[in-house]
Motif scaffolding. Structure first.
Motif, PDB file in Angstrom:
ATOM      1  N   SER A 243       0.854  -1.164   0.082  1.00 24.43           N
ATOM      2  CA  SER A 243      -0.045   0.182   0.115  1.00 24.43           C
ATOM      3  C   SER A 243       0.789   1.249  -0.096  1.00 24.43           C
ATOM      4  N   VAL A 244       1.989   1.306   1.025  1.00 22.57           N
ATOM      5  CA  VAL A 244       2.678   2.483   0.980  1.00 22.57           C
ATOM      6  C   VAL A 244       3.321   2.650  -0.546  1.00 22.57           C
ATOM      7  N   ASP A 245       4.045   1.452  -0.987  1.00 18.56           N
ATOM      8  CA  ASP A 245       4.693   1.705  -2.024  1.00 18.56           C
ATOM      9  C   ASP A 245       3.654   2.353  -3.401  1.00 18.56           C
ATOM     10  N   PHE A 246       2.489   1.931  -3.234  1.00 18.59           N
ATOM     11  CA  PHE A 246       1.604   2.524  -4.305  1.00 18.59           C
ATOM     12  C   PHE A 246       1.267   3.844  -4.018  1.00 18.59           C
ATOM     13  N   PHE A 247       1.302   4.130  -2.914  1.00 20.66           N
ATOM     14  CA  PHE A 247       0.714   5.606  -2.407  1.00 20.66           C
ATOM     15  C   PHE A 247       2.190   6.423  -2.834  1.00 20.66           C
ATOM     16  N   LYS A 248       3.250   6.010  -2.309  1.00 17.91           N
ATOM     17  CA  LYS A 248       4.608   6.760  -2.728  1.00 17.91           C
ATOM     18  C   LYS A 248       4.447   7.131  -4.324  1.00 17.91           C
ATOM     19  N   ARG A 249       4.366   5.905  -4.942  1.00 17.49           N
ATOM     20  CA  ARG A 249       4.251   6.188  -6.583  1.00 17.49           C
ATOM     21  C   ARG A 249       3.327   7.208  -7.031  1.00 17.49           C
ATOM     22  N   ALA A 250       1.894   7.237  -6.430  1.00 12.70           N
ATOM     23  CA  ALA A 250       1.041   8.257  -6.653  1.00 12.70           C
ATOM     24  C   ALA A 250       1.607   9.695  -6.274  1.00 12.70           C
ATOM     25  N   ALA A 251       1.899   9.760  -4.976  1.00 10.26           N
ATOM     26  CA  ALA A 251       2.400  10.957  -4.524  1.00 10.26           C
ATOM     27  C   ALA A 251       3.688  11.738  -5.192  1.00 10.26           C
ATOM     28  N   LEU A 252       4.385  10.904  -5.939  1.00 10.51           N
ATOM     29  CA  LEU A 252       5.394  11.546  -6.668  1.00 10.51           C
ATOM     30  C   LEU A 252       4.851  11.761  -7.853  1.00 10.51           C
ATOM     31  N   LEU A 253       3.644  11.442  -8.200  1.00 10.58           N
ATOM     32  CA  LEU A 253       3.042  12.221  -9.202  1.00 10.58           C
ATOM     33  C   LEU A 253       1.995  13.159  -9.091  1.00 10.58           C
ATOM     34  N   ASN A 254       2.445  13.730  -7.853  1.00  8.93           N
ATOM     35  CA  ASN A 254       1.522  14.949  -7.071  1.00  8.93           C
ATOM     36  C   ASN A 254       0.073  14.512  -6.774  1.00  8.93           C
ATOM     37  N   ASP A 255      -0.074  13.360  -6.405  1.00 11.52           N
ATOM     38  CA  ASP A 255      -1.389  13.051  -5.920  1.00 11.52           C
ATOM     39  C   ASP A 255      -1.665  13.243  -4.594  1.00 11.52           C
ATOM     40  N   ALA A 256      -2.494  14.318  -4.342  1.00  9.14           N
ATOM     41  CA  ALA A 256      -2.810  15.008  -2.899  1.00  9.14           C
ATOM     42  C   ALA A 256      -3.151  13.977  -1.971  1.00  9.14           C
ATOM     43  N   GLU A 257      -4.081  13.167  -2.229  1.00 10.63           N
ATOM     44  CA  GLU A 257      -4.578  12.158  -1.358  1.00 10.63           C
ATOM     45  C   GLU A 257      -3.569  11.121  -1.113  1.00 10.63           C
TER      46      GLU A 257
ATOM     47  N   SER B 132      -0.545  11.638  -1.008  1.00  2.00           N
ATOM     48  CA  SER B 132       0.551  12.158   0.002  1.00  2.00           C
ATOM     49  C   SER B 132       0.243  12.404   1.320  1.00  2.00           C
ATOM     50  N   PHE B 133      -1.098  12.883   1.413  1.00  2.26           N
ATOM     51  CA  PHE B 133      -2.076  12.982   2.834  1.00  2.26           C
ATOM     52  C   PHE B 133      -2.017  11.554   3.477  1.00  2.26           C
ATOM     53  N   ARG B 134      -2.404  10.671   2.737  1.00  2.00           N
ATOM     54  CA  ARG B 134      -2.576   9.353   3.758  1.00  2.00           C
ATOM     55  C   ARG B 134      -1.138   8.883   4.003  1.00  2.00           C
ATOM     56  N   LEU B 135       0.059   9.077   3.245  1.00  2.00           N
ATOM     57  CA  LEU B 135       1.242   8.788   3.711  1.00  2.00           C
ATOM     58  C   LEU B 135       1.539   9.719   4.952  1.00  2.00           C
ATOM     59  N   GLY B 136       1.009  10.757   5.003  1.00  2.00           N
ATOM     60  CA  GLY B 136       1.369  11.612   6.038  1.00  2.00           C
ATOM     61  C   GLY B 136       1.078  11.248   7.345  1.00  2.00           C
ATOM     62  N   LEU B 137      -0.574  10.765   7.268  1.00  9.90           N
ATOM     63  CA  LEU B 137      -1.200  10.184   8.227  1.00  9.90           C
ATOM     64  C   LEU B 137      -0.504   8.990   8.836  1.00  9.90           C
ATOM     65  N   PHE B 138      -0.023   8.079   7.816  1.00  7.38           N
ATOM     66  CA  PHE B 138       0.584   6.853   8.422  1.00  7.38           C
ATOM     67  C   PHE B 138       1.743   7.072   9.171  1.00  7.38           C
ATOM     68  N   TYR B 139       2.391   7.920   8.895  1.00  8.00           N
ATOM     69  CA  TYR B 139       3.642   8.291   9.403  1.00  8.00           C
ATOM     70  C   TYR B 139       3.710   9.195  10.795  1.00  8.00           C
ATOM     71  N   ASN B 140       2.445  10.040  10.554  1.00 10.73           N
ATOM     72  CA  ASN B 140       2.278  10.983  11.942  1.00 10.73           C
ATOM     73  C   ASN B 140       1.658  10.216  12.950  1.00 10.73           C
ATOM     74  N   PHE B 141       0.901   9.274  12.811  1.00 13.66           N
ATOM     75  CA  PHE B 141       0.553   8.495  13.757  1.00 13.66           C
ATOM     76  C   PHE B 141       0.881   7.009  14.182  1.00 13.66           C
ATOM     77  N   GLY B 142       2.011   6.623  13.170  1.00 10.97           N
ATOM     78  CA  GLY B 142       2.355   5.180  13.120  1.00 10.97           C
ATOM     79  C   GLY B 142       1.397   4.462  12.927  1.00 10.97           C
ATOM     80  N   GLN B 143       0.463   4.709  11.905  1.00  6.72           N
ATOM     81  CA  GLN B 143      -0.457   3.614  11.697  1.00  6.72           C
ATOM     82  C   GLN B 143      -0.111   2.695  10.752  1.00  6.72           C
ATOM     83  N   LYS B 144      -0.822   1.516  10.789  1.00  4.50           N
ATOM     84  CA  LYS B 144      -0.911   0.360   9.981  1.00  4.50           C
ATOM     85  C   LYS B 144       0.486  -0.294   9.931  1.00  4.50           C
ATOM     86  N   GLY B 145       0.914  -0.349  11.405  1.00  4.29           N
ATOM     87  CA  GLY B 145       2.245  -0.917  11.630  1.00  4.29           C
ATOM     88  C   GLY B 145       3.694  -0.231  11.327  1.00  4.29           C
TER      89      GLY B 145
END
Length: 159
Positions: free
Chosen positions: A98-112, A114-127
């Protein structure tokens, strides 16, 4: 600053160029005028000559999504991130995929994405380990695309 922030929150999600222009006229030196200008810039850049009908990516199989993603679809990459995040559309839940796909999308300037990745790291979500520095990177990336949630979250983090 409080009036500026209140006005920005009232118009930020409306995607209305005249309102963004008026906002910058009212607050030319305000800290959020840059965000309004960025939104205007993104809106102008994203208007195609003729827009094809949107495809409902939630109805596609993982294989179909991967084919679209391989063709450069950032929306398909983001949907694949969601699919593997929550085990949707027949996929097994796998946070690293999931993170790998979100990173690929974020590198293409996908806001959603990028935001989801920020949430994952900010709260230590999903392991994932909590990593505020990484969260800031991804929230800033979301904010740079004009995403209000990314802007708001960055503001709270810097308080």
């Amino acid at each position: 600053k409080e009036m500026e922030l209140a006005k920005w929150k009232a118009i930020e999600t409306l995607n209305d160029p005249p309102l963004y222009t008026k906002f910058c006229q009212e607050y030319p030196n305000g800290i959020l005028c840059a965000a309004a200008q960025k939104r205007l810039e993104l809106m102008r850049a994203s208007v195609p000559a003729s827009k094809p009908a949107a495809q409902d990516l939630t109805k596609l199989s993982v294989g179909e999504l991967k084919a679209l993603a391989d063709g450069g679809s950032r929306d398909a990459l983001t949907q694949l991130g969601k699919v593997y995040e929550s085990g949707l559309q027949g996929a097994q839940s796998d946070i690293q995929v999931s993170v790998d796909f979100f990173k690929r999308a974020a590198l293409l300037n996908d806001a959603e994405a990028s935001f989801r990745l920020g949430l994952f790291y900010n709260f230590g979500q999903k392991g994932l380990p909590k990593d505020e520095a990484q969260a800031v990177v991804w929230f800033r990336k979301a904010a740079d695309t004009g995403d209000g949630r990314g802007m708001d979250t960055l503001g709270v983090m810097y308080e």
